[in-house]
Design an enzyme around this catalytic site. Sequence first.
Site, short mmCIF file in Angstrom:
data_model
loop_
_atom_site.label_atom_id
_atom_site.label_comp_id
_atom_site.label_asym_id
_atom_site.label_seq_id
_atom_site.Cartn_x
_atom_site.Cartn_y
_atom_site.Cartn_z
N GLY A 61 0.80 -1.22 0.00
CA GLY A 61 0.00 0.00 0.00
C GLY A 61 0.83 1.26 0.00
O GLY A 61 2.03 1.25 -0.22
N GLU A 65 3.75 5.78 -8.19
CA GLU A 65 3.82 5.46 -9.62
C GLU A 65 4.56 4.14 -9.88
O GLU A 65 4.28 3.45 -10.85
CB GLU A 65 4.50 6.64 -10.33
N HIS A 67 4.29 1.36 -8.09
CA HIS A 67 3.28 0.30 -7.98
C HIS A 67 2.34 0.34 -9.19
O HIS A 67 1.98 -0.71 -9.74
CB HIS A 67 2.42 0.50 -6.73
N GLY A 206 8.51 -5.64 -8.68
CA GLY A 206 9.41 -4.59 -9.14
C GLY A 206 10.86 -4.99 -8.96
O GLY A 206 11.23 -5.57 -7.93
N ARG A 246 8.47 4.65 1.55
CA ARG A 246 9.20 5.22 2.69
C ARG A 246 9.75 6.62 2.41
O ARG A 246 10.15 7.31 3.35
CB ARG A 246 10.35 4.29 3.10
#
Length: 339
Positions: A61, A65, A67, A206, A246
């Site tokens: 969550g 961009e 994700h 990713g 983060r």
Amino acid sequence: MVEENHPQRIDREGGVQEHKSPSLQMEVRDPVIIRDKDEMRQWSRYMRAQGKTIGLVPTMGYLHEGHLSLLREVHKHTHLTVVSIYVNPGQFSPSEDLSTYPSDIHGDINKLKSVPGGVDVVFNPHNLYDYGNSSGEREREVKREKEGGGLVSCLEERGLGHETWVRVVRLEKGMCGNSRPVFFRGVATVVAKLFNIVEPDVAMFGKKDYQQWRIIRRMVRDLDFSIKVIGSEIVRDDDGLALSSRNVHLSPEDRAKALSINQSLFKAKYAAEKGQTSCRELKSSVIQAIQEAGGRIDYAEIVDQENLEPMEEIKGGVVFCVAAWFGKVRLIDNMEINV
Ligand code: AMP
């Protein structure tokens, strides 16, 4: 294989929603939000029985961009898409940032809706490890483990009685595995659970989390999951900083300093392409640049792209992986180098 509109969808209770009119099909679709794992499995099995293929994008969550690029990519491979949003306690040790991990489920859903083709299901379970049989026994076991110096994650601290872990024994060692000893067993385990619940045909990860991506691919091969795992390229901000949930915790000053990671990695890649083959020299230039900017190095490693073994000379496909602290934020980044 992209199919933007689907004739039938299943609502949260598992009932089928019909699309009402062609005009409705042109509107941005609200994804179905599923919180229960049995309901999730029911949806997937129903759709697969209709001949639909399913793509899964696992996330924790606070989407950005990076994700969304995974969602765009998975649209190319399957009829339907599921994005899971779950902050997995099993991959955080008690001293890590589980309690401050950012979240914004409503913002996340709006971002997913903004992607052409949207998302069919947001799987947002409350707790994937609650088997309804918590007892004091596990807490006592955790105490024993802690006293004996064993691995303990936030999950065990909660005493829910989960005790099965997937370990990709060699690839989980080194790099992030050194400073985060419970991390990869937690990731591999939760991803195996998600695979068993969602039963996707394709799963998208990713390359930003390079070691994680390799570990999941190896787990899928070794355990014969019938799932195609695809790695997607790193998405960066305009100034080159790799996007990460983060980053929101970085002060503006630390964010500016953190650019030393991507800038030094780009320089190293350039130097390697121009003929610099000594990994020791390439690593020391990156370490120096990050330290001069005020960062604290966790690791800087040049490893083989496939088996993640450390390299001494640049040859073939390698990846330069870095983790560094800026203030209280630990950032990771990497650069593939193919010479
Ligand atoms: P996370 O929510 O951090 O667990 O990430 C979920 C997925 O998004 C993982 O497969 C990550 O590797 C991927 N991801 C995170 N940041 C980026 C990025 N900047 N570019 C590409 N993929 C990313």
